[in-house]
Design a protein around this motif. Structure first.
Motif, PDB file in Angstrom:
ATOM      1  N   UNK A 170       0.838  -1.210   0.000  1.00  0.00           N
ATOM      2  CA  UNK A 170       0.000   0.000   0.000  1.00  0.00           C
ATOM      3  C   UNK A 170       0.873   1.260   0.000  1.00  0.00           C
ATOM      4  N   UNK A 171       2.060   1.139  -0.607  1.00  0.00           N
ATOM      5  CA  UNK A 171       3.012   2.251  -0.605  1.00  0.00           C
ATOM      6  C   UNK A 171       3.421   2.579  -2.036  1.00  0.00           C
ATOM      7  N   UNK A 172       3.163   3.810  -2.457  1.00  0.00           N
ATOM      8  CA  UNK A 172       3.581   4.237  -3.786  1.00  0.00           C
ATOM      9  C   UNK A 172       5.099   4.253  -3.907  1.00  0.00           C
ATOM     10  N   UNK A 173       5.771   4.757  -2.882  1.00  0.00           N
ATOM     11  CA  UNK A 173       7.220   4.889  -2.944  1.00  0.00           C
ATOM     12  C   UNK A 173       7.901   3.531  -3.031  1.00  0.00           C
ATOM     13  N   UNK A 174       7.410   2.539  -2.274  1.00  0.00           N
ATOM     14  CA  UNK A 174       8.002   1.195  -2.326  1.00  0.00           C
ATOM     15  C   UNK A 174       7.834   0.585  -3.711  1.00  0.00           C
ATOM     16  N   UNK A 175       6.651   0.740  -4.276  1.00  0.00           N
ATOM     17  CA  UNK A 175       6.384   0.178  -5.605  1.00  0.00           C
ATOM     18  C   UNK A 175       7.235   0.868  -6.672  1.00  0.00           C
ATOM     19  N   UNK A 176       7.376   2.180  -6.570  1.00  0.00           N
ATOM     20  CA  UNK A 176       8.190   2.921  -7.534  1.00  0.00           C
ATOM     21  C   UNK A 176       9.665   2.565  -7.408  1.00  0.00           C
ATOM     22  N   UNK A 177      10.147   2.374  -6.191  1.00  0.00           N
ATOM     23  CA  UNK A 177      11.543   1.982  -5.987  1.00  0.00           C
ATOM     24  C   UNK A 177      11.802   0.585  -6.550  1.00  0.00           C
TER      25      UNK A 177
END
Length: 242
Positions: A105-112
């Motif tokens: 549920x994290x945009x930053x984790x998915x983008x990284x």
């Protein structure tokens, strides 16, 4: 970072475009090598002929069937042969983003995670190669996504999608079986920790029974292929284990 999170899909698109640019920049740098030459040779046959020819090799036919359709549209030349893998790798990367986004549920984790794949040489390499590895990657990643959604929503469409992808994975590369085994391990761990009530549920059993049942048409050929590779002194490139 805040801007990137606010413009999530723009960021995803930018990473995918960057990856595509890197891959296209390398796609014609090296000549077709032996296995790619075999790929080019196979797709000259019709679909039945492809299955017959690859039965004498060590791989199942689904990738070659997909590439056959691709070259009918775009031609049997170096760029056309390799770009299908680039398409599959992009599909795989989108799957990684969707899976990590769903789990964390994290945009930053998915983008990284997406960015890490985009700059990893092995993914660029397989995006540029006329072999089945990018296709197998896409199938495994999206099957994992379907399994996760099926477990958490219990919607039949996700379970059936998982079953179809398990079958397609086995008909693309036999080593996808190791990915399916990790799904079994994950499920066992979830049950042991109390996050799932039962290991053997109706959807789980049904999709595997159907996937294995449909794959049975190719199973005798797979057994024969494994035997050919294992038999010492047969002339195959994999020598006997010492």
């Amino acid at each position: 970072l805040a801007w990137v999170q606010r413009h999530e899909y723009v960021s995803v698109a930018a990473i995918l475009v960057g990856f595509t640019t890197i891959a296209l920049g390398n796609i014609g740098r090296w000549a077709i090598w032996f296995d790619e030459g075999y790929t080019s040779y196979l797709v000259r046959f019709d679909y039945f002929g492809i299955a017959k020819e690859t039965a004498s090799d060590v791989h199942p036919p689904l990738y070659y069937w997909a590439l056959k359709t691709w070259v009918l549209l775009f031609g049997n030349h170096e760029l056309a042969l390799r770009t299908l893998s680039l398409v599959f790798m992009i599909v795989a990367m989108v799957g990684v983003y969707a899976l990590i986004r769903r789990i964390t549920h994290s945009k930053s984790s998915a983008l990284l995670a997406l960015l890490a794949i985009a700059v990893t040489p092995i993914f660029v390499h397989y995006a540029d190669e006329a072999r089945m590895y990018a296709m197998a990657s896409a199938i495994v990643i999206w099957a994992t996504y379907a399994l996760y959604r099926g477990e958490h929503t219990q919607e039949k469409k996700w379970w059936w999608l998982y079953g179809v992808l398990v079958f397609c994975g086995m008909l693309t590369h036999y080593y996808t079986a190791f990915a399916w085994l990790t799904h079994w391990v994950w499920r066992a761990v979830e049950v042991r920790k109390g996050r799932m009530r039962r290991f053997w549920t109706k959807p789980w059993v049904t999709v595997h029974a159907v996937a294995v049942g449909v794959f049975c048409f190719w199973l005798p050929i797979m057994v024969m292929q494994v035997g050919v590779v294992q038999i010492a002194g047969n002339g195959f490139w994999i020598g006997p284990i010492t």
